[in-house]
Design a protein around this motif. Structure first.
Motif, PDB file in Angstrom:
ATOM      1  N   UNK A 263      -8.578  38.987  19.672  1.00 17.76           N
ATOM      2  CA  UNK A 263      -9.656  38.969  20.659  1.00 17.76           C
ATOM      3  C   UNK A 263     -10.821  39.838  20.179  1.00 17.76           C
ATOM      4  N   UNK A 264     -10.515  40.986  19.598  1.00 13.07           N
ATOM      5  CA  UNK A 264     -11.578  41.881  19.137  1.00 13.07           C
ATOM      6  C   UNK A 264     -12.407  41.233  18.034  1.00 13.07           C
ATOM      7  N   UNK A 265     -11.764  40.525  17.119  1.00  8.16           N
ATOM      8  CA  UNK A 265     -12.511  39.824  16.078  1.00  8.16           C
ATOM      9  C   UNK A 265     -13.439  38.777  16.697  1.00  8.16           C
ATOM     10  N   UNK A 266     -12.985  38.119  17.744  1.00  8.04           N
ATOM     11  CA  UNK A 266     -13.828  37.141  18.433  1.00  8.04           C
ATOM     12  C   UNK A 266     -15.036  37.824  19.060  1.00  8.04           C
ATOM     13  N   UNK A 267     -14.812  38.926  19.745  1.00 10.55           N
ATOM     14  CA  UNK A 267     -15.911  39.668  20.363  1.00 10.55           C
ATOM     15  C   UNK A 267     -16.910  40.155  19.317  1.00 10.55           C
ATOM     16  N   UNK A 268     -16.394  40.582  18.171  1.00 12.73           N
ATOM     17  CA  UNK A 268     -17.261  41.047  17.085  1.00 12.73           C
ATOM     18  C   UNK A 268     -18.185  39.947  16.576  1.00 12.73           C
ATOM     19  N   UNK A 269     -17.769  38.683  16.735  1.00 17.74           N
ATOM     20  CA  UNK A 269     -18.530  37.536  16.229  1.00 17.74           C
ATOM     21  C   UNK A 269     -19.279  36.787  17.332  1.00 17.74           C
ATOM     22  N   UNK A 270     -19.187  37.294  18.538  1.00 25.64           N
ATOM     23  CA  UNK A 270     -19.872  36.683  19.684  1.00 25.64           C
ATOM     24  C   UNK A 270     -20.859  37.692  20.280  1.00 25.64           C
ATOM     25  N   UNK A 271     -21.629  38.300  19.389  1.00 27.98           N
ATOM     26  CA  UNK A 271     -22.626  39.271  19.819  1.00 27.98           C
ATOM     27  C   UNK A 271     -22.247  40.705  19.526  1.00 27.98           C
ATOM     28  N   UNK A 272     -21.114  40.905  18.890  1.00 21.27           N
ATOM     29  CA  UNK A 272     -20.656  42.252  18.548  1.00 21.27           C
ATOM     30  C   UNK A 272     -21.147  42.696  17.181  1.00 21.27           C
ATOM     31  N   UNK A 273     -20.338  43.493  16.513  1.00 22.82           N
ATOM     32  CA  UNK A 273     -20.785  44.139  15.276  1.00 22.82           C
ATOM     33  C   UNK A 273     -21.087  43.171  14.131  1.00 22.82           C
ATOM     34  N   UNK A 274     -20.598  41.943  14.212  1.00 26.83           N
ATOM     35  CA  UNK A 274     -20.889  40.962  13.159  1.00 26.83           C
ATOM     36  C   UNK A 274     -21.965  39.966  13.575  1.00 26.83           C
TER      37      UNK A 274
ATOM     38  N   UNK B 166     -20.201   9.688  11.560  1.00 28.86           N
ATOM     39  CA  UNK B 166     -20.257   8.430  12.308  1.00 28.86           C
ATOM     40  C   UNK B 166     -21.650   8.185  12.886  1.00 28.86           C
ATOM     41  N   UNK B 167     -22.282   9.233  13.405  1.00 30.74           N
ATOM     42  CA  UNK B 167     -23.576   9.076  14.065  1.00 30.74           C
ATOM     43  C   UNK B 167     -24.755   9.517  13.194  1.00 30.74           C
ATOM     44  N   UNK B 168     -24.472   9.961  11.988  1.00 29.09           N
ATOM     45  CA  UNK B 168     -25.509  10.324  11.021  1.00 29.09           C
ATOM     46  C   UNK B 168     -26.499  11.332  11.618  1.00 29.09           C
ATOM     47  N   UNK B 169     -25.943  12.334  12.280  1.00 31.53           N
ATOM     48  CA  UNK B 169     -26.769  13.406  12.819  1.00 31.53           C
ATOM     49  C   UNK B 169     -25.975  14.699  12.779  1.00 31.53           C
ATOM     50  N   UNK B 170     -26.659  15.820  12.802  1.00 32.92           N
ATOM     51  CA  UNK B 170     -25.948  17.103  12.741  1.00 32.92           C
ATOM     52  C   UNK B 170     -25.029  17.321  13.939  1.00 32.92           C
ATOM     53  N   UNK B 171     -23.782  17.622  13.651  1.00 33.57           N
ATOM     54  CA  UNK B 171     -22.823  18.068  14.657  1.00 33.57           C
ATOM     55  C   UNK B 171     -22.256  19.365  14.092  1.00 33.57           C
ATOM     56  N   UNK B 172     -22.597  20.458  14.720  1.00 38.06           N
ATOM     57  CA  UNK B 172     -22.362  21.783  14.161  1.00 38.06           C
ATOM     58  C   UNK B 172     -21.043  22.376  14.668  1.00 38.06           C
ATOM     59  N   UNK B 173     -20.290  22.920  13.725  1.00 40.58           N
ATOM     60  CA  UNK B 173     -18.989  23.538  13.978  1.00 40.58           C
ATOM     61  C   UNK B 173     -19.206  25.010  14.344  1.00 40.58           C
ATOM     62  N   UNK B 174     -19.256  25.292  15.625  1.00 40.22           N
ATOM     63  CA  UNK B 174     -19.412  26.664  16.106  1.00 40.22           C
ATOM     64  C   UNK B 174     -18.131  27.168  16.738  1.00 40.22           C
ATOM     65  N   UNK B 175     -17.027  26.895  16.080  1.00 41.49           N
ATOM     66  CA  UNK B 175     -15.710  27.295  16.585  1.00 41.49           C
ATOM     67  C   UNK B 175     -15.275  28.574  15.895  1.00 41.49           C
ATOM     68  N   UNK B 176     -15.059  29.615  16.671  1.00 43.82           N
ATOM     69  CA  UNK B 176     -14.510  30.846  16.110  1.00 43.82           C
ATOM     70  C   UNK B 176     -13.007  30.671  15.949  1.00 43.82           C
TER      71      UNK B 176
END
Length: 160
Positions: free
Chosen positions: A130-141, A115-125
């Motif tokens: 919960x552990x998988x989330x932590x791993x992707x929010x500065x953890x092992x991944x 709609x706005x012709x600009x980048x809107x980035x999907x940063x949704x885990x």
């Protein structure tokens, strides 16, 4: 590529652009704050490292992941905003709520971007635990926030 095969904090610069005059809006879900705050740190550290000015990074919080799309729209409609980065975390539960929320946010982010012709980035885990989330929010991944910031920078440069 599966996150288990790629560190989310590693990236290559295949197109260097000057982002010192670019403005970034970061919309952050207040739900799962342990995760979303770590994602936000990844975004801001990366943007600053790549040359963005701190005064050109705006944060707006929304209650949950579902509200990311309207928050993104409010930010994207501002002429001075060059890219919007949406950050949230929805952890799989026992009901279909997870599926509805994740699908709505994915579609909503895409729609706002078009709609706005600009980048809107999907940063949704969208992890199973919960552990998988932590791993992707500065953890092992690594940190999905870093990946989201890099995507915003690359998409700004894509159309220049």
């Amino acid at each position: 590529m599966a996150t288990a095969l790629k560190n989310l904090s590693e990236y290559t610069k295949n197109k260097t652009i000057d982002i010192s005059n670019k403005t970034f809006a970061v919309v952050v879900s207040e739900y799962n704050p342990e995760i979303t705050e770590a994602l936000y740190e990844g975004v801001t550290e990366t943007l600053l490292k790549e040359g963005a000015k701190a005064e050109n990074i705006f944060r707006e919080d929304v209650p949950g992941a579902y509200e990311l799309t309207l928050g993104a729209q409010f930010m994207a409609q501002r002429d001075e905003v060059d890219a919007v980065i949406c950050l949230g975390c929805v952890i799989q539960g026992e009901t279909k709520h997870f599926d509805f929320i994740c699908d709505a946010v994915a579609q909503g982010v895409t729609n706002v971007s078009l709609k706005y012709n600009k980048p809107v980035i999907f940063g949704l885990l969208t992890p199973n635990t919960q552990q998988q989330a932590l791993d992707r929010a500065g953890g092992k991944h690594g940190n999905k926030g870093v990946e989201a910031a890099v995507a915003a920078i690359k998409m700004i440069g894509f159309n220049q």
